[in-house]
Design a protein around this motif. Sequence first.
Motif: not given
Length: 227
Positions: A199, A201-202, A204
């Motif tokens: 995925s 994440n913006s 991390s």
Amino acid sequence: MAINSLNSLLDTSSANAATSQVSNSNQSLTQEDFFSLLSTQLSMQDPSNPVDNDQMIAQMASFSTVDGIGKLNDQIVNLNTVMTSSQALQASGLVGQKVLVPSGSNYLAADDASLRGVISTTDPINVIKVSVKDESGQVVKTFNVDGSSGGNIDVEWDGTDSAGNPMAPGTYTITANGTVDGTAQELAVSTYGHVSSVSLNSTSGAVLNVRGVGGVLLADVLAVSES
């Protein structure tokens, strides 16, 4: 016209930009706007009291600095985008692989009835006691491993209970204890988990979805093993 006149013009320009129509997306003061205001100031100045050259140069230098910082911020944003994309590409190659994560809990799968990990100790320990617990915290098996070499010690649970019966698929936790200088200590355990997906994440960046563990940051992966 004093040097403060340009500041007044800048303030007026900013106020007008803030109250302009919403459809005008470009409300920042550009370099062309700055020099246009500067030209207006020079044309309206008092001939008997002209703008001081040092003040004008300082003002131009200040604008150049602000403009440069703005461009640098844009470059940093672009660099972050490139790094995130590169990290995502790197992480996608781990799908289907096993990664070592700093957690003693991991998933025992039906198609891979064993759980491997690493016990870390700074001191050599002759006998390390390993316990395996199920999701309810019940100990299903205990066994010993040789820790006399110290450092990172491989450990593997064969997926069976104390009677040798295969355990059902699910999340299990491996704990390890040893005696150092006469004192019992719990040792750090890391386990290998199967990466099922990735995925983005913006904040991390790339996050590995490890089966039975959840999201793990790419930076937290300790090692990669063949599936």
